[in-house]
Each structure stands twice: as structure tokens, then as C-alpha cells.
Design a protein around this motif. Sequence first.
Motif, PDB file in Angstrom:
ATOM      1  N   GLY A 133       0.742  -1.152  -0.291  1.00 36.90           N
ATOM      2  CA  GLY A 133       0.486  -0.233  -0.267  1.00 36.90           C
ATOM      3  C   GLY A 133       1.163   1.515  -0.366  1.00 36.90           C
ATOM      4  O   GLY A 133       0.021   2.448   0.378  1.00 36.90           O
ATOM      5  N   ARG A 134       2.109   0.733   0.139  1.00 35.84           N
ATOM      6  CA  ARG A 134       2.814   2.566   0.132  1.00 35.84           C
ATOM      7  C   ARG A 134       2.803   3.692  -0.921  1.00 35.84           C
ATOM      8  O   ARG A 134       2.270   3.364  -2.113  1.00 35.84           O
ATOM      9  N   GLY A 135       2.407   5.069  -0.818  1.00 38.21           N
ATOM     10  CA  GLY A 135       2.487   5.768  -1.339  1.00 38.21           C
ATOM     11  C   GLY A 135       1.185   5.959  -1.980  1.00 38.21           C
ATOM     12  O   GLY A 135       0.674   6.602  -2.793  1.00 38.21           O
ATOM     13  N   ALA A 136       0.504   5.208  -1.621  1.00 39.52           N
ATOM     14  CA  ALA A 136      -1.155   5.510  -1.770  1.00 39.52           C
ATOM     15  C   ALA A 136      -2.073   5.441  -0.916  1.00 39.52           C
ATOM     16  O   ALA A 136      -2.050   5.470   0.334  1.00 39.52           O
ATOM     17  N   ALA A 137      -3.451   6.919  -1.521  1.00 41.21           N
ATOM     18  CA  ALA A 137      -4.096   7.098  -0.839  1.00 41.21           C
ATOM     19  C   ALA A 137      -5.709   6.708  -1.003  1.00 41.21           C
ATOM     20  O   ALA A 137      -6.088   7.854  -1.509  1.00 41.21           O
ATOM     21  N   THR A 148      -5.164   9.950  -3.615  1.00 40.02           N
ATOM     22  CA  THR A 148      -4.124   9.703  -4.852  1.00 40.02           C
ATOM     23  C   THR A 148      -3.318   8.333  -5.268  1.00 40.02           C
ATOM     24  O   THR A 148      -3.197   8.021  -3.696  1.00 40.02           O
ATOM     25  N   VAL A 149      -2.181   7.874  -5.877  1.00 39.38           N
ATOM     26  CA  VAL A 149      -1.610   6.841  -5.740  1.00 39.38           C
ATOM     27  C   VAL A 149      -0.285   7.490  -7.057  1.00 39.38           C
ATOM     28  O   VAL A 149      -0.317   8.498  -8.047  1.00 39.38           O
ATOM     29  N   THR A 150       1.019   7.921  -5.812  1.00 35.35           N
ATOM     30  CA  THR A 150       2.363   8.492  -6.013  1.00 35.35           C
ATOM     31  C   THR A 150       2.972   7.602  -6.599  1.00 35.35           C
ATOM     32  O   THR A 150       2.916   6.336  -6.385  1.00 35.35           O
ATOM     33  N   VAL A 177      -2.959  12.693 -14.908  1.00 36.12           N
ATOM     34  CA  VAL A 177      -2.212  11.832 -13.994  1.00 36.12           C
ATOM     35  C   VAL A 177      -1.062  12.651 -14.567  1.00 36.12           C
ATOM     36  O   VAL A 177      -1.642  14.052 -15.928  1.00 36.12           O
ATOM     37  N   GLU A 178      -0.315  12.986 -13.595  1.00 33.43           N
ATOM     38  CA  GLU A 178       0.448  14.047 -13.659  1.00 33.43           C
ATOM     39  C   GLU A 178       2.252  13.493 -13.747  1.00 33.43           C
ATOM     40  O   GLU A 178       2.160  12.928 -12.444  1.00 33.43           O
ATOM     41  N   VAL A 179       2.674  13.456 -14.559  1.00 35.25           N
ATOM     42  CA  VAL A 179       3.826  12.729 -14.582  1.00 35.25           C
ATOM     43  C   VAL A 179       5.317  13.948 -14.039  1.00 35.25           C
ATOM     44  O   VAL A 179       4.573  15.142 -14.055  1.00 35.25           O
ATOM     45  N   LYS A 180       5.393  13.410 -13.163  1.00 30.85           N
ATOM     46  CA  LYS A 180       6.354  13.689 -12.519  1.00 30.85           C
ATOM     47  C   LYS A 180       8.237  13.557 -13.043  1.00 30.85           C
ATOM     48  O   LYS A 180       8.177  12.199 -13.458  1.00 30.85           O
ATOM     49  N   ARG A 187      11.812   5.520 -18.245  1.00 28.02           N
ATOM     50  CA  ARG A 187      10.220   4.971 -17.487  1.00 28.02           C
ATOM     51  C   ARG A 187       9.530   5.629 -17.030  1.00 28.02           C
ATOM     52  O   ARG A 187       9.860   5.998 -16.186  1.00 28.02           O
ATOM     53  N   PRO A 188       9.122   6.891 -17.351  1.00 22.16           N
ATOM     54  CA  PRO A 188       8.274   8.113 -16.167  1.00 22.16           C
ATOM     55  C   PRO A 188       7.538   7.747 -15.475  1.00 22.16           C
ATOM     56  O   PRO A 188       6.592   6.586 -15.547  1.00 22.16           O
ATOM     57  N   ILE A 189       7.396   8.181 -14.709  1.00 27.08           N
ATOM     58  CA  ILE A 189       5.946   8.050 -13.019  1.00 27.08           C
ATOM     59  C   ILE A 189       5.715   9.290 -13.299  1.00 27.08           C
ATOM     60  O   ILE A 189       5.335  10.820 -13.758  1.00 27.08           O
ATOM     61  N   ALA A 190       4.432   8.793 -12.378  1.00 27.25           N
ATOM     62  CA  ALA A 190       3.199   9.807 -12.643  1.00 27.25           C
ATOM     63  C   ALA A 190       2.447  10.006 -11.227  1.00 27.25           C
ATOM     64  O   ALA A 190       2.622   8.647 -10.382  1.00 27.25           O
ATOM     65  N   THR A 191       2.057  10.844 -10.630  1.00 30.95           N
ATOM     66  CA  THR A 191       0.724  11.114 -10.095  1.00 30.95           C
ATOM     67  C   THR A 191      -1.046  10.438 -10.224  1.00 30.95           C
ATOM     68  O   THR A 191      -0.765  11.616 -11.174  1.00 30.95           O
ATOM     69  N   VAL A 192      -1.284   9.710  -9.569  1.00 31.72           N
ATOM     70  CA  VAL A 192      -2.608   9.698 -10.354  1.00 31.72           C
ATOM     71  C   VAL A 192      -4.070   9.845  -9.433  1.00 31.72           C
ATOM     72  O   VAL A 192      -4.180   9.496  -8.530  1.00 31.72           O
TER      73      VAL A 192
END
Length: 349
Positions: A133-137, A148-150, A177-180, A187-192
Amino acid sequence: MTQTLLYTEVEEELRAAVRALLADRLPPAAVLKRVEGSPYDLDLWKTLAGEIGVAGLLIPEEYGGAGASAAEVGIVLEELGRGVAPVPFFTSSVLATHALLQAGAGDLLAELAGGERTAALAVSFAASPYAPGRGAALSLDGEAVTGTVTNVAGAEVADVLLVPLDGQLYAVRDAQVEVKPSLDLTRPIATVTLEGRATPLGPCDLAETLRFGAGMLASEQLGVAEWCLDTTLAYVKERHQFARPVGSFQAIKHRLADLWLDVVRARAAARGVIVDGSPRQVAVSQAWNAAVAVHAAEEALQLHGGIGMTWEHPIHLYLKRAKATEIALGTPGDHREALAVLADLPGPE
């Protein structure tokens, strides 16, 4: 199930097909040019999925897939690691597909099988089988999932997001989806951010999906390490100093010999988790391969001398991929701690 660590003829044919396509369409130098803009090469992905059939490897034939095993997936990941290829294979065809197989979501599996659509698991890439569950609320309110999930990998190119929540898997087609900024440029990551209706698909053991993903990630890390070793060996044979090839110096020979042994062990660890996907073997493979990939990339950078420190050489892409995967789906320390418990070994006082 594969009962040997050796590669079969079919696996080698698959390797040759993927390697030839990447060499022709997107060699590392071309990847380097893409990362300054939009790194994902979806045209390459369509070819990989449509002509070679990699998107549906894990999907049963009844849903239009190949009905293959983790062995074939491992081959593809090795080659994509060798090329630091910016395609959504790991996020869509491994993680998301495994979750859909658990849920029994045949309709979505059929959509993913041909590669026309992609999915992403809305889970932080820093989550692990030991802390899923890390990074998820997130919360579920009726038919809506909110929160959100980071650090979600593959979200920006996904047609559908899969949200695991309370032991169930939900499909969400509309999300913010906001790319960070990401260390791994390929391999981009995003906050959803989720604030919409979710379609329930079926049960999902998120820890098991992340464990499967961590085991398969060892094959990608092996590919990264192999490219770094092979490229460095070729370079030190060509680079001369004091009228001798740099590779003829004893200190260089010793460093590369040690690295070769590490990579051979990494290959055994990656293949071992395909033969035995138990929690213990997954922990072993990740505890070893994550560190080897980083070590191989660091050695490649140093032994290339000045050119290795430049942006123009793709080595930094491999170092960044290696460092990013070292903290993805559990750090080596996380896996060693889990292994100590699984092997019933006492930890330090």
C-alpha cells in the motif's frame, strides 16, 4: 514449468527477434534522443505487440494471447533491459496482466492481448510485496474510487488504470495523470488522482502481483547488466593508452572478471525465479540482481573514462534505469529482510 536454467531453442528465437527489432528501430543512441521529449515509442510497441506478440505472452489463448510462461516473458525483459527500451511491456503486459489474470477479467485481457490497448496498475513503483500500500491513499465510496497514488509507472500511456483496493481490482478509464520528474528517463512516473466511477473486476492479491513483478524485474536487471558488461568489454579492447589496449592492463582485467562472475550469478538468479517463483526465490533474485545492475552500470561508466561521463553516451541511461529498479518493488534491503524471515535466520540484535 521450465525445469532447467538453460535457454530453450524457442526462447533463443524469441530473443533474436526482439533484439533484431530493437537494433533496427531503437538502438540505445536513438533512445537517448527520445528522452528529451516524449520517451515512450508507441510505434515500436505496436510492432513488438503485433508482429512478435509480446503483449499477450501471459494471456491464455482463449483471450487471444499466446498462453506462454514466465520464461518467455523473462527473455523479452532481458532484451528490453539491454536496450533500455521505452515501451510499456513491464507495466502493462506483466504487472497489469498478472492482476487481471487473478481477477479473471477476460474482456480486458482480450483487449490487451494484441497490444492495441495498454493498462497500468495504479500502484506506486516504490511499493513492494511487503508494503503493497505504499504511496497510495485511496477510498471506495459506492461505485467511485477517490484518492491519489504517487510514483505510478506506465500511467501516462495507459488506456485503462487498474486500481487494487481492499482485495478487489477495479478498472478506471478516466483519471488525472500528472507526470513527475523521474531518475529513469526511459520509464516516467506519475501521480494519479482518481475521482470517478470504478468498475469492479474481481479479486486481486496485490502482494502476490508485486512479488511476481519483482521476480520478473530481475530479468530486466540482468539485461541492463549484460549490456554494460558487453559494451565495456568492447570498449577496453579498442581504447589504447601507452600503445596498449586498456583492457590488457591487469587491474582492468580483474575488475571485468569479477563483474563477469556477478553477471553470471545474476543470470542464474533471474532464471531461478522462473523455475521457482516462491517468495524465497524472488527475494534472492532481487536482493542480488538489483545490486548487480547498479554495479555493472557504475563499472561501465568508470571504465569508459571521460566519454562515459557525458550526456552523449547512453551509459547514464543504464545507470539511471539500474538505480530506479533498485528501489522498485522492494529494495535489496527489503528483500534481504524478507529472506531472513523466510529462511528462519535470526536478524541482527
